[in-house]
Enzyme design. Structure first.
Site, PDB file in Angstrom:
ATOM      1  N   LYS A   1       0.672  -0.877   0.583  1.00 29.64           N
ATOM      2  CA  LYS A   1       0.064  -0.214   0.112  1.00 29.64           C
ATOM      3  C   LYS A   1       1.132   1.429  -0.152  1.00 29.64           C
ATOM      4  O   LYS A   1       1.866   1.491   0.424  1.00 29.64           O
ATOM      5  CB  LYS A   1      -0.956  -0.068   1.120  1.00 29.64           C
ATOM      6  CG  LYS A   1      -1.712  -1.126   1.345  1.00 29.64           C
ATOM      7  CD  LYS A   1      -2.448  -0.699   2.692  1.00 29.64           C
ATOM      8  CE  LYS A   1      -3.485  -2.391   3.058  1.00 29.64           C
ATOM      9  NZ  LYS A   1      -4.776  -1.746   1.868  1.00 29.64           N
TER      10      LYS A   1
ATOM     11  N   ARG B   1     -10.261 -11.880   2.119  1.00 27.67           N
ATOM     12  CA  ARG B   1     -11.435 -12.638   1.785  1.00 27.67           C
ATOM     13  C   ARG B   1     -10.481 -14.099   1.181  1.00 27.67           C
ATOM     14  O   ARG B   1     -11.452 -15.012   1.557  1.00 27.67           O
ATOM     15  CB  ARG B   1     -11.843 -12.259   0.186  1.00 27.67           C
ATOM     16  CG  ARG B   1     -10.268 -12.240  -0.599  1.00 27.67           C
ATOM     17  CD  ARG B   1     -11.140 -11.411  -1.923  1.00 27.67           C
ATOM     18  NE  ARG B   1     -11.230 -10.027  -1.298  1.00 27.67           N
ATOM     19  CZ  ARG B   1     -11.252  -9.198  -2.847  1.00 27.67           C
ATOM     20  NH1 ARG B   1     -11.820  -9.297  -3.595  1.00 27.67           N
ATOM     21  NH2 ARG B   1     -11.615  -7.772  -1.997  1.00 27.67           N
TER      22      ARG B   1
HETATM   23 MN    MN Z   1      -5.701  -5.592   2.484  1.00 33.86          MN
END
Ligand code: MN
Ligand code: ZN
Length: 500
Positions: free
Chosen positions: A276, A350
């Site tokens: 990120k 997920r």
């Molecule tokens: Mn993530």
């Protein structure tokens, strides 16, 4: 925790001391006991109301220092708005706004729990108490220096004056467990990631054993044996090993199918190799908000001895870039046997949930599963921070969640699922890929999860916008909100619990 704020119940006849809180409607009318307590100060209130244009609107406050005609240091008048349509969440709010006026010096408080038309019901007085406790929460354990006036923990001894002390105490007893559950969830979300990593998180969840919850912790060896390749693929990039924690509260009949709650517990999410950007990455300590909620919820249910069998399951990992981290292009095999091509290592939640959902569905065959996850930024694009995204394969469960969301104020908004969306995560190399592209990002994430619920009635709550950093409210001033504890506790209480 807000142990610094103690809340108890006393009869209307008890002497009023320190700071007094009273309630009035839009006609500036008080109840009889309040009128009596105010005595000559009623005139002061009238003048102050006129001077401040205070009209008794819901949650409005009139704050009078050293009011003439009464021996209290401060008088706080809380408007109730139209008293006829009040719901429980309104009483939470009234407690919250009153507590918002407390400061470190106001250590003795009397709240007259009365509406213009008469004494508040025991449940309403209990909701006032909950609102006070929730509002007073402050996470300041890492502040070693307190500047003058800043960052002071409110200390108060609050007496709520009620018509029926015994009934109010009885009504508040279960609510106190729910408040504690919210506080546990907030604490977990607020903790820094160097302190709260998977093993430490598991240790804290294990403390639920003290109140009768069965807690089982699966380590890497156990997870490897179960074939949880999707979860382990995420965990392998961290020096700190992953864990799965299974919490069971058996308050129902032995033969009864449990209800189940599953939480994403990414204790820190760097994005992994698909790292990120630096801006606000520190917020990713809150990527375990789903797991925090499940622990808080299990505390609430066990604490109030809910007549239900409930399973709470959380997948705990750190998503880190490392020589051993998984790569985009890797293909992992989930516990279900389905294979997953990793496209973006930042879509890791997920992968964690896939194995935990499958494990819970197979092992416990629950009535339903609700998972909570700070799953996608896309849900904030769609819904902001006012609603969690709700995805479900079951209309009844979805409708119930919407209803309890309105009652508790922890609102959800249903989003679609469908085969057109499901296609977007088909992969050319494996059974599926872990991202579906830019459009409908929250939906394709939910489609992915649905492939691991094995037909179980299921709902997914995307709480990326509500679990952390949401706007402060009358009952929450904390970065970690504890979202979901009150919502799911109510879901159980209203629909899945044996009636007493
Ligand atoms: Mn993530
Ligand atoms: Zn994440």
């Amino acid at each position: 925790m807000s142990d610094a704020v103690k809340v108890g119940f006393v009869p209307f006849s008890a002497p009023v001391r320190g700071l007094m809180v009273v309630f009035c409607d839009e006609a500036l009318k008080f109840g009889a006991a309040t009128d009596k307590a105010l005595g000559k100060a009623a005139e002061t209130v009238k003048r102050a109301a006129a001077a401040n244009q205070f009209k008794g609107k819901s949650g409005a406050i009139l704050d009078i220092l050293a009011p003439e005609g009464i021996k209290v240091e401060r008088l706080i008048v809380v408007g109730t708005g139209k008293a006829s349509a009040l719901k429980e969440k309104d009483f939470l709010k009234f407690g919250g706004v009153a507590a918002g006026k407390l400061n470190a010096a106001a250590d003795t408080v009397t709240v007259i729990a009365e509406l213009p038309e008469g004494a508040m019901k025991a449940e309403q007085a209990a909701a006032i108490a909950s609102g006070i406790r929730l509002r007073a929460y402050k996470f300041d354990r890492y502040k070693t220096k307190k500047k003058d006036g800043e960052n002071e923990q409110v200390r108060a001894d609050v007496s709520i004056a009620v018509d029926d002390v015994a009934a109010s105490r009885k009504a508040f007893a279960p609510d106190a467990s729910i408040v504690e559950g919210v506080v546990i969830a907030r604490d977990l979300v607020n903790e820094p990631p160097n302190v709260l990593y998977p093993e430490e998180f598991a240790r804290r969840a294990s403390q639920l054993r003290k109140i009768g919850v069965d807690v089982e912790v699966l380590d890497v060896k156990a997870m490897t044996k179960l074939g949880m390749g999707a979860l382990l693929g995420v965990a392998q990039g961290s020096a700190r090993p992953g864990r799965v924690v299974i919490m069971r509260w058996n308050g129902g009949k032995k033969s009864e199918q449990p209800v189940a709650f599953v939480g994403k517990g990414v204790c820190f999410d760097t994005g992994g190799i698909s790292i990120k950007p630096a801006g606000s990455m520190e917020d990713m300590k809150g990527d375990m908000g789903g797991a925090a909620c499940v622990v808080g919820l299990m505390h609430a249910l066990a604490g109030r001895k809910a007549k239900v069998n409930a399973v709470g399951a959380i997948g705990l990992v750190e998503n880190m870039p490392d020589g051993n981290a998984q790569r985009p292009g890797d293909i992992v095999k989930s516990m279900s046997g389905q294979t997953i091509e990793i496209i973006n290592t930042d879509a890791e939640g997920r992968l964690v949930l896939a194995d935990v959902l499958w494990y819970v569905a197979k092992k416990f065959k629950p009535k339903f599963m609700v998972d909570l996850a700070t799953l996608t930024g896309a849900i904030m694009v769609a819904l902001g921070t006012e609603h969690a995204g709700l995805f479900s394969n079951n209309d009844e469960l979805a409708d119930r969640l919407i209803k309890v969301g309105q009652e508790t104020g922890e609102r959800v908004w249903r989003m679609p699922l469908g085969s057109e969306y499901d296609k977007l995560i088909d992969s050319q190399f494996a059974d599926m890929k872990n991202t579906g592209g830019r459009h409908g990002g929250s939906i394709t994430a939910a489609q992915f999860l649905q492939r691991f619920v094995d037909g179980t009635p299921w709902a997914h709550l995307d709480i990326a916008g509500t679990a952390m950093g949401a706007p402060k409210t009358d009952i929450n001033q904390s970065w970690g909100s504890g979202y979901g504890v009150r919502l799911l506790e109510r879901l159980v209480a209203d629909y899945y619990e044996a009636k007493k």
